[in-house]
Enzyme design. Structure first.
Site, PDB file in Angstrom:
ATOM      1  N   SER A 115      50.172  12.273  32.048  1.00 17.96           N
ATOM      2  CA  SER A 115      50.512  13.471  32.822  1.00 17.96           C
ATOM      3  C   SER A 115      49.302  14.119  33.486  1.00 17.96           C
ATOM      4  O   SER A 115      49.459  15.072  34.247  1.00 17.96           O
ATOM      5  CB  SER A 115      51.197  14.505  31.908  1.00 17.96           C
ATOM      6  OG  SER A 115      50.252  15.104  31.040  1.00 17.96           O
ATOM      7  N   LYS A 116      48.105  13.613  33.216  1.00 14.60           N
ATOM      8  CA  LYS A 116      46.892  14.306  33.657  1.00 14.60           C
ATOM      9  C   LYS A 116      46.552  14.021  35.126  1.00 14.60           C
ATOM     10  O   LYS A 116      47.102  13.125  35.743  1.00 14.60           O
ATOM     11  CB  LYS A 116      45.722  13.925  32.746  1.00 14.60           C
ATOM     12  CG  LYS A 116      45.952  14.248  31.273  1.00 14.60           C
ATOM     13  CD  LYS A 116      46.314  15.700  31.051  1.00 14.60           C
ATOM     14  CE  LYS A 116      46.354  16.097  29.582  1.00 14.60           C
ATOM     15  NZ  LYS A 116      47.488  15.514  28.846  1.00 14.60           N
ATOM     16  N   HIS A 117      45.602  14.789  35.664  1.00 16.61           N
ATOM     17  CA  HIS A 117      45.234  14.650  37.074  1.00 16.61           C
ATOM     18  C   HIS A 117      44.897  13.211  37.427  1.00 16.61           C
ATOM     19  O   HIS A 117      45.333  12.691  38.457  1.00 16.61           O
ATOM     20  CB  HIS A 117      44.024  15.534  37.397  1.00 16.61           C
ATOM     21  CG  HIS A 117      44.294  16.999  37.362  1.00 16.61           C
ATOM     22  ND1 HIS A 117      44.337  17.721  36.187  1.00 16.61           N
ATOM     23  CD2 HIS A 117      44.535  17.894  38.356  1.00 16.61           C
ATOM     24  CE1 HIS A 117      44.578  18.999  36.464  1.00 16.61           C
ATOM     25  NE2 HIS A 117      44.702  19.128  37.775  1.00 16.61           N
TER      26      HIS A 117
END
Length: 403
Positions: free
Chosen positions: A179-181
């Site tokens: 889910s991270k950048h």
């Protein structure tokens, strides 16, 4: 309208390079090594040590700091619980400090109230992509001789007073979870400028191998083909990532500016949608700071609108859904019931740490009122659509209440 691929041809190219190498010893860890070097350079630190995930990174940062049995580590309760679970992994004691109601972040004032002679470290969390006010926190920590670890799992390329987040404390931890950048599916990185800490991070996360070092993350054939080779010079964990993580992570790093920009664009549309609504309050961003918006979060006035009814209407109108903030860490059953895989013995041996009695009033006020909107829209048109649905939802409740 801007549109990009979440995962593109560059990621596939680098992964195929790893697979074409058949995981041979000559090519093994090359991608991870390059990712470590380039990620540290991108953020502005001297050393980067890659690991399997962003919880292992926090655990190893604590071990490198010498945190252990009987030590206290101050952390915020309003975040994903890895920021406190890692403290238990290190056989230490999580101590929860409250957050600010406007920024949702831990502060020097709330930390100061929790410092004791047992305090060994502080973990700050850059929640949703925004850094805490770090200067007074670092000043306090230096005054007390306490090490500080930034948990920047949700915060890539953000700025604090013009400085890159990840360069503000003794160590900084990043996550490459899906889910991270930027993501490699999983993975993480610890950054530091301290050579001694970097060597400990490398060795502790690499099974305690004596021949690995700052620039060498794996043992070699020459090492293991020597019958006199002493492998393990200290206890270590096997937290090393694979070169597949390195390959995808390296490609995502090369694209990080556009990946972060897409989230900031989505957040800007959400910001416009809530402007003028006096019962939805966005996270406060101080002058000079840059938010990277892992998520766009607002606080709902639940005296005006019920949380569940707001989410229901948003989804009825076509919204993708609204995430709740995590239950406060000390309110999770593992803490309330002391189901801590034996670590509870440290809590009773070194003091009275009953998490049923912990209270962080600001965090307890915020958590049930927070609405988290996802920002990972790789087609700006999708973000515009969701922001418009948010406007319609606000208008619906305004009309219902005659506002």
């Amino acid at each position: 309208m801007k549109k990009i691929d979440r995962v593109g041809e560059l990621e596939k190219k680098y992964v195929m390079k790893v697979l074409d190498g058949q995981f041979g010893s000559k090519s093994s860890f090359q991608m991870v090594t390059e990712l470590e070097k380039e990620f540290a350079k991108k953020i502005g630190r001297q050393y980067g040590i890659a690991m399997v995930n962003g919880t292992a990174t926090l655990h190893m940062a604590l071990e490198a700091a010498g945190v252990g049995e009987g030590d206290e580590v101050i952390c915020p309760p309003l975040t994903m619980s890895s920021s406190s679970l890692c403290v238990l992994h290190a056989n230490a004691i999580p101590v929860f400090a409250d957050v600010d109601r406007e920024t949702f972040l831990i502060t020097a004032d709330t930390i100061r109230q929790k410092i004791t002679e047992k305090t060994k470290a502080i973990i700050t969390v850059s929640l949703y992509g925004l850094s805490p006010d770090m200067d007074p926190i670092m000043e306090l920590a230096h005054e007390k001789g306490i090490i500080v670890i930034e948990d920047d799992a949700q915060c890539f390329l953000a700025k604090y007073k013009g400085r890159m987040v990840g360069t503000l404390a003794d160590m900084a931890s990043f996550s490459f979870q899906s889910s991270k950048h930027m993501t490699a599916g999983e993975g993480g990185m610890v950054l530091t400028d301290d050579e001694d800490l970097a060597l400990k991070l490398r060795r502790y996360s690499g099974l305690g191998y004596g021949s690995i070092g700052l620039e060498k993350g794996r043992i070699t054939k020459d090492d293991i083909q020597d019958p006199a080779y002493d492998r393990h010079v200290i206890l270590g964990w096997n937290y090393r990532p694979s070169d597949l993580i390195g390959a995808v992570g390296l490609a995502q790093l090369e694209r990080l500016d556009e990946l972060v920009e897409m989230r900031q664009i989505a957040a800007a549309h959400f910001c416009e949608a809530v402007a003028g609504c006096n019962w939805l309050t966005p996270q406060k961003v101080n002058d000079g700071d840059v938010h990277s918006y892992w998520a766009f979060c607002v606080v709902l006035d639940t005296d005006k609108v019920d949380w569940y009814q707001f989410r229901k209407k948003y989804m009825e109108l076509g919204g993708d859904g609204i995430y709740a903030a995590w239950k406060l860490s000390y309110m999770e059953p593992a803490f309330q019931n002391m189901n801590l895989l034996g670590r509870e013995k440290y809590l009773t041996a070194y003091g009275d740490y009953d998490y049923r009695e912990v209270s962080c009033p600001n965090a307890e006020y915020l958590q049930p009122r927070m609405l988290q909107f996802k920002t990972d829209y790789w087609d700006e048109a999708d973000a515009v659509k969701q922001a418009d649905i948010l406007r319609q939802t606000i208008a619906f409740f305004d009309e219902q209440d005659g506002r």
